[in-house]
Structures are given as C-alpha cells and as structure tokens.
Design a protein around this motif. Sequence first.
Motif, short mmCIF file in Angstrom:
data_model
loop_
_atom_site.label_atom_id
_atom_site.label_comp_id
_atom_site.label_asym_id
_atom_site.label_seq_id
_atom_site.Cartn_x
_atom_site.Cartn_y
_atom_site.Cartn_z
N SER A 49 0.82 -1.21 0.00
CA SER A 49 0.00 0.00 0.00
C SER A 49 0.85 1.27 0.00
O SER A 49 0.34 2.37 -0.15
CB SER A 49 -0.92 0.00 1.22
OG SER A 49 -0.17 -0.05 2.42
N LEU A 50 2.18 1.10 0.21
CA LEU A 50 3.06 2.25 0.16
C LEU A 50 3.07 2.89 -1.23
O LEU A 50 3.43 4.05 -1.38
CB LEU A 50 4.50 1.82 0.53
CG LEU A 50 4.73 1.39 1.97
CD1 LEU A 50 6.12 0.79 2.12
CD2 LEU A 50 4.57 2.57 2.91
N GLY A 51 2.68 2.14 -2.24
CA GLY A 51 2.66 2.68 -3.61
C GLY A 51 4.02 2.60 -4.24
O GLY A 51 5.00 2.15 -3.65
N LEU A 52 4.10 3.04 -5.50
CA LEU A 52 5.36 3.02 -6.21
C LEU A 52 6.30 4.09 -5.67
O LEU A 52 5.88 5.20 -5.36
CB LEU A 52 5.12 3.24 -7.71
CG LEU A 52 4.28 2.18 -8.42
CD1 LEU A 52 4.12 2.53 -9.89
CD2 LEU A 52 4.91 0.81 -8.28
N ALA A 53 7.57 3.74 -5.57
CA ALA A 53 8.56 4.65 -5.02
C ALA A 53 9.41 5.27 -6.12
O ALA A 53 9.77 4.59 -7.09
CB ALA A 53 9.46 3.92 -4.03
N GLN A 54 9.72 6.55 -5.99
CA GLN A 54 10.64 7.21 -6.89
C GLN A 54 12.07 6.83 -6.50
O GLN A 54 12.35 6.55 -5.34
CB GLN A 54 10.49 8.73 -6.79
CG GLN A 54 9.13 9.27 -7.17
CD GLN A 54 8.97 9.40 -8.67
OE1 GLN A 54 9.84 9.03 -9.44
NE2 GLN A 54 7.84 9.96 -9.09
N PRO A 55 12.99 6.81 -7.45
CA PRO A 55 14.40 6.57 -7.10
C PRO A 55 14.87 7.64 -6.12
O PRO A 55 14.66 8.84 -6.34
CB PRO A 55 15.13 6.68 -8.44
CG PRO A 55 14.09 6.48 -9.48
CD PRO A 55 12.81 7.01 -8.91
N GLU A 56 15.50 7.22 -5.04
CA GLU A 56 15.94 8.18 -4.02
C GLU A 56 17.25 8.84 -4.40
O GLU A 56 17.45 10.02 -4.13
CB GLU A 56 16.09 7.46 -2.67
CG GLU A 56 14.75 7.00 -2.09
CD GLU A 56 14.93 6.26 -0.79
OE1 GLU A 56 16.10 5.97 -0.43
OE2 GLU A 56 13.92 5.95 -0.14
N ARG A 57 18.15 8.09 -5.00
CA ARG A 57 19.45 8.65 -5.36
C ARG A 57 19.63 8.58 -6.87
O ARG A 57 19.41 7.54 -7.48
CB ARG A 57 20.58 7.88 -4.67
CG ARG A 57 21.94 8.54 -4.88
CD ARG A 57 23.07 7.74 -4.23
NE ARG A 57 24.34 8.42 -4.39
CZ ARG A 57 25.07 8.41 -5.50
NH1 ARG A 57 24.65 7.75 -6.56
NH2 ARG A 57 26.23 9.05 -5.56
N LEU A 58 20.02 9.70 -7.45
CA LEU A 58 20.22 9.78 -8.89
C LEU A 58 21.69 10.05 -9.21
O LEU A 58 22.41 10.65 -8.42
CB LEU A 58 19.34 10.87 -9.49
CG LEU A 58 17.83 10.66 -9.33
CD1 LEU A 58 17.06 11.86 -9.86
CD2 LEU A 58 17.38 9.38 -10.03
N ARG A 59 22.09 9.61 -10.38
CA ARG A 59 23.47 9.77 -10.82
C ARG A 59 23.58 11.01 -11.69
O ARG A 59 22.90 11.12 -12.72
CB ARG A 59 23.90 8.53 -11.59
CG ARG A 59 25.33 8.53 -12.09
CD ARG A 59 25.64 7.19 -12.71
NE ARG A 59 26.99 7.10 -13.22
CZ ARG A 59 27.52 5.99 -13.72
NH1 ARG A 59 26.79 4.89 -13.77
NH2 ARG A 59 28.76 5.98 -14.17
N LEU A 60 24.41 11.95 -11.28
CA LEU A 60 24.60 13.21 -12.01
C LEU A 60 25.88 13.14 -12.83
O LEU A 60 26.96 12.87 -12.30
CB LEU A 60 24.67 14.38 -11.03
CG LEU A 60 25.00 15.76 -11.61
CD1 LEU A 60 23.94 16.21 -12.59
CD2 LEU A 60 25.16 16.79 -10.48
N SER A 61 25.75 13.39 -14.13
CA SER A 61 26.90 13.38 -15.04
C SER A 61 27.06 14.75 -15.69
O SER A 61 26.07 15.36 -16.10
CB SER A 61 26.71 12.31 -16.13
OG SER A 61 26.49 11.04 -15.57
N LEU A 62 28.30 15.22 -15.78
CA LEU A 62 28.61 16.52 -16.38
C LEU A 62 29.73 16.37 -17.39
O LEU A 62 30.69 15.63 -17.15
CB LEU A 62 29.06 17.53 -15.30
CG LEU A 62 28.01 18.11 -14.36
CD1 LEU A 62 28.71 18.91 -13.27
CD2 LEU A 62 27.05 19.00 -15.13
N ASN A 63 29.61 17.09 -18.50
CA ASN A 63 30.70 17.14 -19.48
C ASN A 63 31.30 18.54 -19.44
O ASN A 63 30.75 19.48 -20.03
CB ASN A 63 30.18 16.81 -20.88
CG ASN A 63 31.31 16.56 -21.86
OD1 ASN A 63 32.32 17.28 -21.85
ND2 ASN A 63 31.16 15.56 -22.71
N LEU A 64 32.41 18.68 -18.73
CA LEU A 64 33.03 20.00 -18.57
C LEU A 64 33.70 20.47 -19.86
O LEU A 64 33.86 21.67 -20.08
CB LEU A 64 34.06 19.95 -17.43
CG LEU A 64 33.48 19.62 -16.05
CD1 LEU A 64 34.59 19.63 -15.00
CD2 LEU A 64 32.38 20.62 -15.69
#
Length: 331
Positions: A294-309
């Motif tokens: 019943s908690l329902g679907l969960a969003q991802p808590e941690r996301l991976r951030l990528s940068l092209n400097l």
Amino acid sequence: MTWLSTFSPSDSETGARPIAAPRRAFFCASLALFFYISLLLLGLPAPAAALDVAILKSSDIAAYNQAVAGFKAALPPGTTIVEYDMQGDIARGRKQAQKIRASDAALVLAVGLKAALVAKLEIIDTPVIFCMVLDPAKHDLKAPNMTGILLEVPIERQLSTLRSVLPAARRIGVLYDPEKTAPFVEEARRRAKGLGLDLVARAVSSEKEVPAALRALLPQVDTLWLIPDSTVLTEDSLRFLLNTTLEASIPVLGFSPDLVKSGALIGLSVNYEDLGRQGGMLAKTIVSGQGGPSLGLAQPERLRLSLNLKTAKFLGITVPPDIVNRADDLY
C-alpha cells in the motif's frame, strides 16, 4: 545415546546423580524461555528470526545483476536468499514462481519486466517488490501484494537540475514520436510550466524526419532535452543531434552517462545498484510490518549526475562549483 551423554563433565567428576534425558530437555527449554522473557522485560530485542527472500530475475544481464547486488547488500545479516533466473522464458518463469509461492519466502524481488509480469500472475499471497521496469503503468503492474521502484528519473528533478546549471534557459526543446512518448511530453509540458519554463515540442514519425525537425527547432529554444524515444534516438541520429547542437551552441540535457560522455552537457540517470539497495531497504520495511504494498510506487531516491566540462567550456558555460562537486561523473 550413550551413558556418558547424560552427564556433564562436572557430573562425572563430582559423582553427582545424572539428570535423566527428559528432565534435561525440560530444563534446557525452561532456561531458554526464561532468557527470552528476560530480554522482553529488560526492553532488549529478542533474536530475530531468519528472513527468507526469493529473487526472480528476467534474465542474466549486467544491469539486473547490479540491482540484485544492491538489494542483497541492504538485507539483514543471516537472510536466506534463493535466486531464480528465468533466462527470458515466461514459461520457465511461471514454474519458478510457483515454486517460490510454495516455499517459505517472506518476500519476493522481481527484477525486470518479465519477472514482474510472472510474479503478478503466480505469486498472489506473498509481498512482491519489482524493479528495473520501464513504465509499469503501461503493463498494469498492480496487485494488492505488489509495489515497486520506478526506473524513470522524475521530470521535476531533471528540469530543476537543468535550471541550476542553466538559470537563464527558459525555452526547452524536445523531439518526440507521438506514438511512443506523447504522454511523457504532455506531463513534461505541464511540469515545465509550473517551473516557469516553456517546453517547445516538435513531433516526428520516423528517423528520417529528425534532421529537418531539429534544424527547425533549434532557433526557437535555449536548450535541447533528449528523452528515451527510439524513433528520435538511433545510433546515426544521435551523432547528428549532438554535432548539430554543438555547432548551434545549444546545450543538451541527456538521460544517461553515455550521452553526456558523447557530448551532452548534463544528465541525470538511475544507478542500478542504488535502485536495488533502495529495494532492500523497502523489503526490510515490509517484513517488519511498518509498511506494505500500500506504500505505492517509489521514486528513485538517489540519482546519478553526469557533467561534461569539455562541452561546458566549448559552449562558454560556467557550471556552478557546487554542481561540479556533486557530480558522479565528470568528462
């Protein structure tokens, strides 16, 4: 049982009368019960019962294995884990799911779409957590005993990250095939409006239409947002998209480290091992009785951030230092 087995060493040494086997068993059971009650009265946790968990995996691929590794790492020590590999075969998976249902498994992790579909069909009275499934609503993965962790990066997180890197950007361009990603684009348009952004979308129905659509779109936008649309993104079209946007000095928001490595400015993505670890934490919550499907679907808590400097330097963009420090991947 030998005569000596009814004695403790002190019995034989002291000459005390041996305790008969039934009396010894009663004595041991009473002592264990006394110990257990004492723990409760003192407010100390009693030893936890071992947890049995089953993992049903659609196939043996790297992404699924990473999610499984994260899931295992989050489970309590002493957990008994039994894994089943469907090898991409639904019929095989249904037999495995029936075996799981007949077992003592307290919870099931279904990894991948086929595993989730099979779990829904065959496992109806054991909690099931699914992961590594794109668009679960499309496949109607709803059941009283099922919950899951979404594989998609929330739209708001993508747009807010874009704003933190490009605060002056207001018009966001996107190419899409209405047959594949129209619901996503409409939701993104609504979310963007709430953030004061304007989503400029141009539809295509085939890969051949991508070059002309992109050339018409770029003069109208400040940045281009690439979304997972198989009509728009192919091996050939991706090269064209990235080269053309660079030539036009238009930064690109991607959805994977590979896209950023290939030239997109920034990208948010899901880390599969982190997703599995989140599933393990959810499993502990469910079996402890603190929550359930019943908690329902969960969003991802941690996301991976990528940068092209390198891309940022080429476009003359200064990425805020705090964003650079938070990045998981720098190119």
